[in-house]
Scaffold this motif. Structure first.
Motif, mmCIF file in Angstrom:
data_model
loop_
_atom_site.group_PDB
_atom_site.id
_atom_site.type_symbol
_atom_site.label_atom_id
_atom_site.label_comp_id
_atom_site.label_asym_id
_atom_site.label_seq_id
_atom_site.Cartn_x
_atom_site.Cartn_y
_atom_site.Cartn_z
ATOM 1 N N LYS A 98 0.809 -1.219 0.000
ATOM 2 C CA LYS A 98 0.000 0.000 0.000
ATOM 3 C C LYS A 98 0.847 1.276 0.000
ATOM 4 O O LYS A 98 0.575 2.231 -0.737
ATOM 5 N N SER A 99 1.888 1.298 0.829
ATOM 6 C CA SER A 99 2.714 2.513 0.940
ATOM 7 C C SER A 99 3.404 2.854 -0.384
ATOM 8 O O SER A 99 3.586 4.023 -0.709
ATOM 9 N N LYS A 100 3.762 1.805 -1.152
ATOM 10 C CA LYS A 100 4.393 2.060 -2.455
ATOM 11 C C LYS A 100 3.411 2.735 -3.413
ATOM 12 O O LYS A 100 3.780 3.603 -4.184
ATOM 13 N N TRP A 101 2.137 2.299 -3.360
ATOM 14 C CA TRP A 101 1.118 2.920 -4.215
ATOM 15 C C TRP A 101 0.990 4.403 -3.869
ATOM 16 O O TRP A 101 0.908 5.255 -4.753
ATOM 17 N N GLU A 102 0.981 4.700 -2.573
ATOM 18 C CA GLU A 102 0.856 6.097 -2.139
ATOM 19 C C GLU A 102 2.067 6.908 -2.579
ATOM 20 O O GLU A 102 1.938 8.025 -3.077
ATOM 21 N N LYS A 103 3.236 6.312 -2.427
ATOM 22 C CA LYS A 103 4.479 6.978 -2.828
ATOM 23 C C LYS A 103 4.494 7.263 -4.332
ATOM 24 O O LYS A 103 4.999 8.290 -4.782
ATOM 25 N N MET A 104 3.942 6.308 -5.117
ATOM 26 C CA MET A 104 3.908 6.467 -6.576
ATOM 27 C C MET A 104 2.697 7.305 -7.033
ATOM 28 O O MET A 104 2.457 7.459 -8.223
ATOM 29 N N LYS A 105 1.929 7.806 -6.026
ATOM 30 C CA LYS A 105 0.731 8.622 -6.309
ATOM 31 C C LYS A 105 -0.278 7.888 -7.205
ATOM 32 O O LYS A 105 -0.820 8.445 -8.156
ATOM 33 N N LYS A 106 -0.493 6.612 -6.881
ATOM 34 C CA LYS A 106 -1.478 5.805 -7.598
ATOM 35 C C LYS A 106 -2.635 5.460 -6.658
ATOM 36 O O LYS A 106 -2.436 5.345 -5.450
ATOM 37 N N VAL A 107 -3.819 5.293 -7.230
ATOM 38 C CA VAL A 107 -5.006 4.976 -6.426
ATOM 39 C C VAL A 107 -5.004 3.483 -6.090
ATOM 40 O O VAL A 107 -5.010 2.632 -6.983
ATOM 41 N N TYR A 108 -4.976 3.173 -4.815
ATOM 42 C CA TYR A 108 -4.951 1.786 -4.339
ATOM 43 C C TYR A 108 -6.371 1.345 -4.007
ATOM 44 O O TYR A 108 -6.948 1.755 -2.998
ATOM 45 N N LYS A 109 -6.945 0.532 -4.872
ATOM 46 C CA LYS A 109 -8.362 0.173 -4.749
ATOM 47 C C LYS A 109 -8.645 -0.876 -3.670
ATOM 48 O O LYS A 109 -9.793 -1.104 -3.323
ATOM 49 N N LEU A 110 -7.597 -1.523 -3.166
ATOM 50 C CA LEU A 110 -7.824 -2.625 -2.222
ATOM 51 C C LEU A 110 -7.538 -2.236 -0.773
ATOM 52 O O LEU A 110 -7.334 -3.104 0.070
ATOM 53 N N GLN A 111 -7.552 -0.939 -0.463
ATOM 54 C CA GLN A 111 -7.185 -0.541 0.900
ATOM 55 C C GLN A 111 -8.175 -1.047 1.955
ATOM 56 O O GLN A 111 -7.827 -1.173 3.123
ATOM 57 N N ASP A 112 -9.419 -1.362 1.531
ATOM 58 C CA ASP A 112 -10.404 -1.896 2.485
ATOM 59 C C ASP A 112 -10.547 -3.415 2.389
ATOM 60 O O ASP A 112 -11.411 -4.011 3.030
ATOM 61 N N THR A 113 -9.703 -4.039 1.553
ATOM 62 C CA THR A 113 -9.772 -5.498 1.390
ATOM 63 C C THR A 113 -8.973 -6.174 2.509
ATOM 64 O O THR A 113 -7.800 -5.854 2.703
ATOM 65 N N PRO A 114 -9.585 -7.100 3.245
ATOM 66 C CA PRO A 114 -8.866 -7.739 4.356
ATOM 67 C C PRO A 114 -7.918 -8.842 3.872
ATOM 68 O O PRO A 114 -8.043 -9.345 2.754
ATOM 69 N N THR A 115 -7.001 -9.200 4.743
ATOM 70 C CA THR A 115 -6.179 -10.383 4.514
ATOM 71 C C THR A 115 -7.087 -11.612 4.682
ATOM 72 O O THR A 115 -7.956 -11.610 5.552
ATOM 73 N N PRO A 116 -6.939 -12.649 3.852
ATOM 74 C CA PRO A 116 -7.822 -13.808 4.006
ATOM 75 C C PRO A 116 -7.639 -14.495 5.356
ATOM 76 O O PRO A 116 -6.524 -14.568 5.877
ATOM 77 N N THR A 117 -8.743 -14.998 5.905
ATOM 78 C CA THR A 117 -8.697 -15.707 7.192
ATOM 79 C C THR A 117 -8.039 -17.078 6.988
ATOM 80 O O THR A 117 -7.965 -17.584 5.864
ATOM 81 N N LYS A 118 -7.616 -17.662 8.097
ATOM 82 C CA LYS A 118 -7.040 -19.009 8.036
ATOM 83 C C LYS A 118 -8.065 -19.988 7.461
ATOM 84 O O LYS A 118 -7.722 -20.871 6.669
ATOM 85 N N GLU A 119 -9.347 -19.805 7.829
ATOM 86 C CA GLU A 119 -10.405 -20.690 7.330
ATOM 87 C C GLU A 119 -10.512 -20.615 5.806
ATOM 88 O O GLU A 119 -10.666 -21.640 5.132
ATOM 89 N N LEU A 120 -10.424 -19.400 5.263
ATOM 90 C CA LEU A 120 -10.531 -19.215 3.811
ATOM 91 C C LEU A 120 -9.332 -19.855 3.099
ATOM 92 O O LEU A 120 -9.493 -20.532 2.080
#
Length: 244
Positions: free
Chosen positions: A204-226
Motif C-alpha cells: 500500500k505505501s508504495k502505491w501512495e508513494k507512486m501517487k497511484k489509487v490503491y483500490k484494495l485498501q479496504d480489502t482484508p487479509t484472508p482468514t485461516k479458514e478461507l
C-alpha cells in the motif's frame, strides 16, 4: 554488443522464490496492472534503479555462490519476459557456472523469444492469478488467454513448474472459480507444487508513494479458514500444496 538489463533490485538470500536459498533478481517493467501488486514501482521501465549487463549481474551472483548452492537464481519482476535477450544471456551464464535457474512470470508474454528463454531456464514459477477471463481482466487489466497458452506450452515441453495463486477476498476466493482453477491446474502434469499466496496490504505505501489509487485498501487479509478451504479444494484435485 552486450545486452543491458533494466533492474529494480536484487536480494542475495531469498527463500520464497523457488527451491533452496536463492539470489533473486527483480527486473523493471511490467505490462500487467494488478490491483494487489506489491512491486508497483517496477511497472515502468524508465523507473529502473540500475542498468547492468548479464556479466555484471553474474559477478554479484558468484559472490554468494557458496550460499545458494542448494538453491540457485530466480529472476522476477515486474515481468522478466519484457527483457528476453538479457534473460537469455544471464541464464546461459548460470548454466556455464552450474547454477539452477527459475523464472517468476505471469505468462502474459508468450512469443518466440519467450520460448527461447524457456529452453534455457530450469524451472518456472507461474502466477495464474484467476481462471475466469472477466475477473482476471479486472484484477490485472490484461487478457487471460496468453497465460493459459503459456501454461499448456510448459506442459508440452515438460518444464518443471510451481504454480502460484494469490487469494484475495472478494476477488479470487469464489468457490466455483477455485474449483475451475484447480481443474485446469490438475491437467498440467509438469506441476510440482502449488502455493497459495494470501493477499496482504504491504504494498500500500508504495502505491501512495507512486501517487497511484490503491483500490484494495479496504480489502482484508484472508482468514485461516478461507486459506484452508482453498487449499482443500486444490488438494481435492490432486495438486501438491506446500506442507505447513
Amino acid at each position: 554488443m552486450e545486452v543491458k538489463g533494466y533492474i529494480h533490485s536484487f536480494e542475495s538470500f531469498g527463500t520464497k522464490d523457488g527451491p533452496g536459498i536463492r539470489f533473486v533478481l527483480f527486473l523493471q517493467g511490467c505490462p500487467l496492472r494488478c490491483l494487489y501488486c506489491h512491486n508497483v514501482d517496477t511497472w515502468e521501465i524508465k523507473d529502473k534503479k540500475m542498468v547492468m549487463t548479464a556479466q555484471e549481474v553474474m559477478k554479484e551472483i558468484l559472490k554468494v555462490k557458496g550460499f545458494i548452492k542448494t538453491g540457485g537464481v530466480t529472476v522476477s519482476g515486474g515481468e522478466p519476459l519484457m527483457q528476453p535477450e538479457f534473460l537469455m544471456e544471464l541464464f546461459k551464464l548460470c548454466r556455464e557456472n552450474k547454477i539452477h535457474t527459475a523464472l517468476d512470470t505471469s505468462g502474459y508474454i508468450f512469443n518466440e523469444k519467450a520460448k527461447k528463454v524457456l529452453e534455457l531456464v530450469d524451472m518456472v514459477l507461474l502466477d495464474i492469478k484467476h481462471i475466469n477471463p472477466e475477473k482476471y481482466k479486472i484484477l490485472t487489466s490484461v487478457d487471460l488467454e496468453n497465460t493459459l497458452k503459456f501454461a499448456k506450452y510448459l506442459k508440452e515441453i515438460n518444464k518443471p513448474v510451481w504454480l502460484r495463486y494469490v487469494l484475495v477476498p472478494g476477488y479470487s476466493d469464489d468457490e466455483k472459480d477455485l474449483h475451475d482453477w484447480a481443474k485446469f491446474a490438475s491437467q498440467l502434469t509438469n506441476v510440482e507444487r502449488v502455493d497459495i499466496l494470501p493477499f496482504h496490504q504491504m504494498g500500500k505505501s508504495k502505491w501512495e508513494k507512486m501517487k497511484k489509487v490503491y483500490k484494495l485498501q479496504d480489502t482484508p487479509t484472508p482468514t485461516k479458514e478461507l486459506i484452508d478451504k482453498a487449499e482443500d479444494i486444490f488438494r481435492s484435485y490432486g495438486l501438491k500444496m506446500l506442507e505447513k
